[in-house]
Design a protein around this motif. Structure first.
Motif, short mmCIF file in Angstrom:
data_model
loop_
_atom_site.label_atom_id
_atom_site.label_comp_id
_atom_site.label_asym_id
_atom_site.label_seq_id
_atom_site.Cartn_x
_atom_site.Cartn_y
_atom_site.Cartn_z
N PHE A 1 -2.23 -92.71 14.62
CA PHE A 1 -3.37 -92.75 15.53
C PHE A 1 -2.88 -92.83 16.96
O PHE A 1 -1.93 -93.54 17.27
CB PHE A 1 -4.26 -93.96 15.21
N ALA A 2 -3.57 -92.11 17.84
CA ALA A 2 -3.24 -92.10 19.27
C ALA A 2 -4.52 -91.72 20.01
O ALA A 2 -5.61 -91.72 19.43
CB ALA A 2 -2.12 -91.10 19.55
N ASP A 3 -4.39 -91.37 21.25
CA ASP A 3 -5.50 -90.87 22.05
C ASP A 3 -5.52 -89.35 21.89
O ASP A 3 -4.47 -88.74 21.66
CB ASP A 3 -5.26 -91.25 23.52
N ILE B 1 3.24 -83.93 23.53
CA ILE B 1 3.83 -84.95 22.67
C ILE B 1 2.89 -86.14 22.57
O ILE B 1 2.45 -86.69 23.58
CB ILE B 1 5.19 -85.42 23.22
N TRP B 2 2.58 -86.53 21.32
CA TRP B 2 1.81 -87.73 21.03
C TRP B 2 2.71 -88.73 20.32
O TRP B 2 3.39 -88.38 19.36
CB TRP B 2 0.63 -87.42 20.12
N VAL B 3 2.69 -89.98 20.76
CA VAL B 3 3.36 -91.08 20.05
C VAL B 3 2.24 -91.94 19.48
O VAL B 3 1.40 -92.45 20.22
CB VAL B 3 4.27 -91.90 20.98
N GLY B 4 2.22 -92.07 18.17
CA GLY B 4 1.15 -92.80 17.51
C GLY B 4 1.65 -94.00 16.74
O GLY B 4 2.86 -94.28 16.69
N LEU C 1 -4.12 -88.35 14.36
CA LEU C 1 -3.25 -87.22 14.70
C LEU C 1 -3.28 -86.12 13.64
O LEU C 1 -2.91 -84.98 13.91
CB LEU C 1 -1.83 -87.71 14.95
N SER C 2 -3.75 -86.43 12.44
CA SER C 2 -3.88 -85.38 11.42
C SER C 2 -4.99 -84.39 11.78
O SER C 2 -5.09 -83.32 11.19
CB SER C 2 -4.13 -85.99 10.04
N GLU C 3 -5.82 -84.72 12.79
CA GLU C 3 -6.81 -83.77 13.29
C GLU C 3 -6.14 -82.60 14.02
O GLU C 3 -6.69 -81.51 14.09
CB GLU C 3 -7.81 -84.46 14.23
N ILE C 4 -4.96 -82.84 14.60
CA ILE C 4 -4.21 -81.76 15.24
C ILE C 4 -3.68 -80.83 14.17
O ILE C 4 -3.80 -79.62 14.24
CB ILE C 4 -3.07 -82.33 16.11
#
Length: 163
Positions: free
Chosen positions: A76-78, A143-146, A60-63
């Motif tokens: 981490f997520a999709d 929204i991402w939940v990782g 998620l740090s890529e976002i």
């Protein structure tokens, strides 16, 4: 007459295209794994509750490495968001919480534009992520939940509360 394979002047160009496709960073999709929900001020509490599960190897740090308040964006997520939240009007303050039974979850919220990022992590002594902030403008929020470990599958409930 003997068959001859035609010669192409673009020899190797297909290899470049395949290599570029493999190494490209995944695009963030406009759809979500668990659907879209919409909220207006004064919404019923049940309207702000959705469920899903974690899982994925996308950092998620890529976002964003840090959000607008300099909080780290981790987990981490999709690459595809878990939920899309549409705010029909502006909200003075919202609280967004993850409940996975106290597993170590993270939260990334992008919206209403691609540049506005909010990130959440532990809530007090609880390992589940949450985020409370003011001035949520009307618009679409991804929204991402990782989780801290890639590929971890945990069921969760995501609750949005108006404060």
């Amino acid at each position: 007459m003997k068959y001859r394979r035609p010669r192409h002047h673009f020899r190797g160009s297909w290899m470049v295209a395949i290599t570029a496709a493999i190494t490209a960073t995944p695009a963030i999709a406009a759809t979500s794994h668990f659907g879209t929900f919409s909220l207006s001020p004064g919404f019923e509490p049940a309207a702000g509750i959705v469920t899903g599960h974690t899982g994925g190897y996308y950092s998620l740090s890529e976002i964003s490495r840090r959000d607008r308040d300099r909080n780290p964006c981790v987990g981490f997520a999709d690459p595809q968001p878990d939920h899309i939240l549409k705010l029909e009007k502006d909200f003075d303050r919202l609280n967004i919480q993850v409940n996975s039974g106290a597993y170590d979850t993270t939260l990334v919220i992008q919206g209403p534009d691609d540049k506005t990022i909010r990130c959440g992590d532990d809530t007090g002594t609880n390992k589940d992520a949450s985020f409370e902030d003011k001035n949520f403008k009307s618009g679409t929020y991804k929204i991402w939940v990782g989780t801290f470990n890639p590929g971890m599958r945990r069921n969760y409930t995501l609750t949005v509360q108006q404060k």
